[in-house]
Each structure stands twice: as C-alpha cells, then as structure tokens.
Design an enzyme around this catalytic site. Structure first.
Site, PDB file in Angstrom:
ATOM      1  N   GLU A 151      12.357   2.962   6.857  1.00 52.52           N
ATOM      2  CA  GLU A 151      11.533   1.820   6.415  1.00 52.52           C
ATOM      3  C   GLU A 151      11.730   1.374   4.963  1.00 52.52           C
ATOM      4  OE1 GLU A 151       6.687   2.061   5.582  1.00 52.52           O
ATOM      5  OE2 GLU A 151       7.698   3.752   5.581  1.00 52.52           O
ATOM      6  N   ASP A 199       0.828  -1.278   0.117  1.00 48.54           N
ATOM      7  CA  ASP A 199       0.005   0.157  -0.109  1.00 48.54           C
ATOM      8  C   ASP A 199       1.043   1.270  -0.040  1.00 48.54           C
ATOM      9  OD1 ASP A 199       0.672  -1.260   2.566  1.00 48.54           O
ATOM     10  OD2 ASP A 199      -0.624   0.085   3.571  1.00 48.54           O
TER      11      ASP A 199
END
Length: 616
Positions: free
Chosen positions: A554, A364
């Site tokens: 991340e 996503d």
C-alpha cells in the site's frame, strides 16, 4: 519449457530455500539460493538467486491455482527482467485479482470478508437505495441461497439513521444491469487486502493504471459505479460500506470521465456523466455552510455522529482518557455513555467532526489535518475542484458548442479563474515557494509542508514563474531516495516527543502523491525532475519486489526505500503466502503509469537495478 511436478517441486523448493517458514523466498532467507529444478523426464536446470527462485515459486503456484499437477516452467519467466515482469504481472494477473462485482459471485466473496467476521449475526446486511427496485428484488431473491438480508435504505439518509445501523454494518449495493434477461454487476477494482470494497479516490488512480494497460472497459465501469453512487447515495462514497454513507472522498470524477472519453469518444456516455458530475459539484461541494466556506473556497466536512465505527478498538483511547478520568469512569464506560447521548461533550463532538473530515480527505491520518481538518481550506481539495471547473469549461466549449443543459462554458471559465485568484490570495506563499492549507477560522496559513501542497501543478492553475518556485521547493523539501515523502522531515521535527507516527507523514510516500506530482511536472515541462522522481519511485518498488518475492504494498518508507513501514495500520499487501494475488491497486497503477514516462535509457537502468543515488 520444462515440465515439473508441482507438489514435489514446491515442497523441495520451500524446504531448501524458505528458511524462515513464511512461504516466501526473500533476501532474508538463509538457504543456498541455488536450486536444482528437475523435470518429469529427468532434465535439470540450476536456478540461482533470490529473485529467480521467487519467480520459480510464483510460476509453480500460478499453475497450481489453475488446477494443474504438472507445471510448464518457461526459463524466460525465471530470468525475466524485473520491470517487465512486474508490469506483466500487474497487467495480466493483479488487476484480475482486484476486480469485483456486486452480483451473486461478488456477494459470496464478501460474506467471508474479515470485516464481516465480527458481525453478531451470521447474516450480511446488503443495503439498497430507496429507488433501486432492480437491486432490491435481486438481493431479496438471493436470500434463499445466501446468508444475506436485503435492507431498503430510507429516501433521505440522515446521520442519525446511519448511527442507528452502525451495530448492523453491511455492504452497499453498486450498479447492476440486466443483460439478456440476467442480472450482472458492473465491475469495479478494489485496493486490495482488507480493503475489499470500491473506494473513492483509489478508484481514479486505479483507473489511470487500467487505461495504461488497455483496460478502458474497467475504467469506464468504475465511472459508471461512481455515477450510481451519486445518483442513489448523493455522493461518491468513501467506500461502499454502510458506515460510510455520510462521507465522501477527494473528487476525481471529472478527470475519470474525461480520460475515459478521450479513448472511447462515446458522446452519449459523456453527456450522461457530465450531467452527474455537475450535479455532484453543486450538491456535494458547493452547499454553503457545509463543504463551501464563506471565503468561497472549500473544505472537507464529513457528517456523522460520535466515534467512526470502522476505527480499531482502542484507537481513540488517548483522546477519551482525560474525559473518562474527569467523570470517574473507565474509557469504555465513558464511550458507551457518550455514544448513547447520556453524556454530552461539545469538545468531543468537534474532535470527531475533524476526525471524520480527515478521513474524508483520504489522508487518514496525518498531523497536518489532526483535530483541525474541518477548519481548513485545503490546497488539495481546492485544486481538485479547480480541475472540475476547468474540465467542465473545456469540455462544454469543445464538445457542446459552449452550452450544456443551461450551463455555459463562459461561466465555468469564470468560476475557475475566481477560485485560482482566491487560492492565490489566501494560500500562495511567495517566501516559502508553495501553497499552504488555509485555516479560515484563524484566518492564517498552516505553513505545513506537504506533498498535497503541489496539487496545483496537476490542476494547471499556476503560472510559469510560480511553477519554477514550487518545483525548486518540492525537490528541496520532499525528495527522498524513493520519491516524494508525504510531509517534510522538518514537519516531523516540530511534533511532540513520542508523538504517534502518522501513516501519511514523513518518512512515508504514497502512490497518489507521486502520480499527481508527475503529471504536474509533465504539464509544466519539468522533464528532468519528472524522470528523476519517477525513476526513484519505480526503483524502490522494483528493488523491494525483487528482494521480497514480488511484494507490492500500500505504501513505502521513501527515506529508507523499503516496504517495511512502521506506522499506524500496518502495510496492506505484505501479508501473503507464495505469491501476491493482487499487489495493491494504486501502487500497481503508479508502476504502470510511471513506466510510460521513462525512456529506454532509464528503463535499462531500472532493469539493472541501478540505485538512483548513482544516477542523480
């Protein structure tokens, strides 16, 4: 060892070297990069260079956080080789910073979570499964000392129910156990930053890193919490938040339990988890009309009603705008009427079905899946389910004499081969040398070039001839300076002008893609390609950590080989002061796993920060 006063040294160091005032020492600071460290006995030592100064800053802060006024500074830690230091910090420091429990200590931390700051009430709901009396009693008793409210979930959790509690978001309980008359939470590792819960597929990759670091007890605990979720919530959750009750994530449970078992050899534990894994396979993935399609392959198909409640305000404005204008309403007015059911819109219903399913996929967001996800048999998902079937077949044959609870290994060998044949028929593209997602509504391949197209190498479902074609295509289309990109550059060229940059697409790269592709290359003996891709990824992480005060985020822009990613949602793990407390879960894991795949020659190159373009 030098003994120095922490506060005065910190103040002097930051005043001199942190010229941009962000409480970090990076290559962007304009200080002299030469600091005279003076001990409390008058000894001095010159520390030169961005990396060495940021190490000093970190060492001071670590000891300050331990409650010390005087720090013992080890010169070996200041000049520590970069890869050794990063690995040591992950193993001894970051994993601890990411470990949580759902007992009293963990609840206290969750109360201050930024995602709870917007609650209209000051009380955090803790949702408990209908059948978990231990959890209900435990959290109910905590209500007298903590601002929480224990809520028992209904026996059957429907999308309608989940929508009804979206304005009362809360945390979902995980596994508790009674030890010597005291309730303790079974630990789990979170991704980090604003992701302060147990996430589905993140947990598998984190566990790979934990096992590399000898922390199999934590990897085992992650599997135990997976089991709790399946038994009590019906699925491994996107994350243990109330608004994720209708959504799962990519399935890695069988891989996790068998990798833990390879170390523990605890057959009773394996037996219990094997039952649950087969249950998940049957009830989550193989229900016809849901995640199983008529052609025998699988799709992501999240349930839910309306807008995803975790999305940021304004995220769907571009989608809603034409409908609102057509109804002569503002976007907010239209959204309110749509959410309440006053306005019905089948097109929007379908859009949000795809959007939820995209989020269930873990990707996503990506243009590959945008507004089409629930219509796709994805290569990634079907590779993962092939791995389940393969795992079941081999474990039942090896450890249970071919039969387990009425399931025979021969059956699982049969279904895995049938899945491979269907994937070969519908997804394999000989001309393009890779598998593609299959749109079962249009009955055609998407031809979207993506790192997820190479999951079959990890699952072991291709033959040697196909593997050679895939690896050649992989290295041509997706290899960049810092590793494998999420999608190819040519896919970006096909997008509309001014299209939003999706975070799972080019030029960004992600740890799970690298780790799965590495293992796939190892499976098929592609040693040179394996070492090159591992080195490129670890070089990028090491270079950025050296230049930016230990930053491990991340995701990365693998084209520029930088953590400075300009895409939706920002980059978790870059916003810290003095020292990162956590790194980022699967990024930590990729570093530790990657180190196990490199020989000493490449490790020496890594510690010397030799640019991959000089090696390959």
């Amino acid at each position: 060892m030098m003994r120095v006063k922490i506060e005065s040294t910190l103040s002097k160091l930051l005043t001199q070297e942190d010229t941009d005032g962000d409480k970090k020492i990076t290559i962007e600071d304009k200080g002299p990069k030469n600091f005279e460290l003076v001990s409390d006995s008058g000894e001095s030592m010159s520390i030169k260079g961005t990396y060495q100064l940021s190490n000093l800053l970190q060492e001071l802060v670590i000891q300050k956080q331990e409650g010390k006024d005087i720090a013992d500074i080890n010169p070996d830690y200041i000049d520590e080789l970069p890869a050794i230091r990063i690995s040591r910090m992950i193993r001894d420091y970051y994993w601890n910073g990411l470990t949580r429990k759902m007992d009293k200590s963990g609840i206290v931390a969750l109360i201050s979570d930024t995602k709870n700051a917007s609650l209209t009430a000051s009380i955090l709901p803790v949702y408990v499964p209908y059948t978990d009396e231990l959890a209900f009693d435990y959290y109910s008793n905590l209500e007298t000392s903590l601002p929480i409210k224990t809520v028992r979930l209904p026996e059957i959790i429907t999308p309608e129910y989940v929508k009804s509690i979206n304005d009362k978001p809360g945390i979902l309980s995980l596994k508790l156990e009674m030890i010597n008359g005291e309730v303790n939470g079974v630990p789990f590792v979170v991704p980090g930053g604003r992701f302060n819960e147990m996430y589905g597929w993140d947990s598998y990759f984190e566990a790979v890193g934990l096992i590399c670091d000898g922390k199999v007890h934590l990897a085992k605990a992650m599997a135990d919490n997976f089991q709790y979720q399946i038994e009590h919530y019906g699925k491994i959750l996107n994350a243990n938040r109330s608004y994720y009750l209708t959504r799962t994530q990519p399935p890695f449970y069988s891989s996790l339990i068998f990798e833990v078992f390879e170390i523990t050899k605890d057959k009773d534990w394996l037996t219990s988890h094997l039952k649950t894994a087969i249950k998940e396979y049957e009830t989550v993935w193989m229900v016809k009309g849901m995640r199983l399609t008529k052609n025998g392959l699988n799709r992501y198909r999240a349930e839910g009603i309306g807008v995803t409640p975790e999305s940021e305000e304004g995220h769907y404005d571009a989608t809603l705008k034409p409908y609102a204008e057509n109804a002569d309403l503002t976007i907010n007015e239209y959204l309110a009427k749509y959410q309440s059911g006053e306005i019905e819109n089948e097109e929007l219903d379908t859009y949000f079905l795809h959007d939820r399913s995209l989020r269930e996929s873990g990707h996503d967001t990506s243009w590959r899946l945008d507004d089409v996800c629930a219509d796709l048999n994805t290569v990634a998902l079907n590779s993962l389910l092939y791995k389940y079937e393969s795992d079941f077949a081999h474990v039942i044959e090896t450890y249970f004499d071919g039969e387990f609870n009425g399931w025979h290994s021969a059956y699982w060998f049969q279904v895995m081969h049938e899945r491979a044949e269907r994937m070969q028929e519908l997804m394999w593209n000989e001309v393009h040398g890779q598998y593609f997602d299959y749109n079962f509504v249009k009955q055609e391949q998407t031809l979207f070039e993506s790192a997820s197209n190479y999951f079959p190498l990890w699952a072991g479902l291709v033959d040697s001839k196909e593997a050679h074609k895939m690896v050649k295509t992989l290295m041509q289309q997706l290899k960049e300076r810092g590793g494998i990109a999420g999608t190819s550059k040519s896919m970006n060229a096909n997008l509309p002008e001014n299209a939003m940059q999706r975070q799972w697409d080019y030029p960004n790269g992600w740890a799970p893609h690298q780790m799965l592709i590495w293992r796939g290359l190892k499976n098929y003996g592609f040693t040179n390609e394996l070492k090159e891709l591992v080195y490129r990824w670890l070089y990028m992480i090491t270079r950025n950590a050296v230049d930016y005060n230990g930053t491990i985020p991340e995701k990365y822009d693998v084209v520029a080989a930088t953590h400075k990613v300009f895409a939706e949602y920002g980059n978790v793990g870059t916003d810290f002061e003095y020292i990162t407390q956590e790194g980022f879960g699967w990024m930590n894991a990729s570093y530790q796993y990657g180190l196990t795949l490199l020989d000493n020659t490449y490790l020496n190159h890594l510690n010397s920060l030799v640019d991959p373009e000089e090696l390959f």
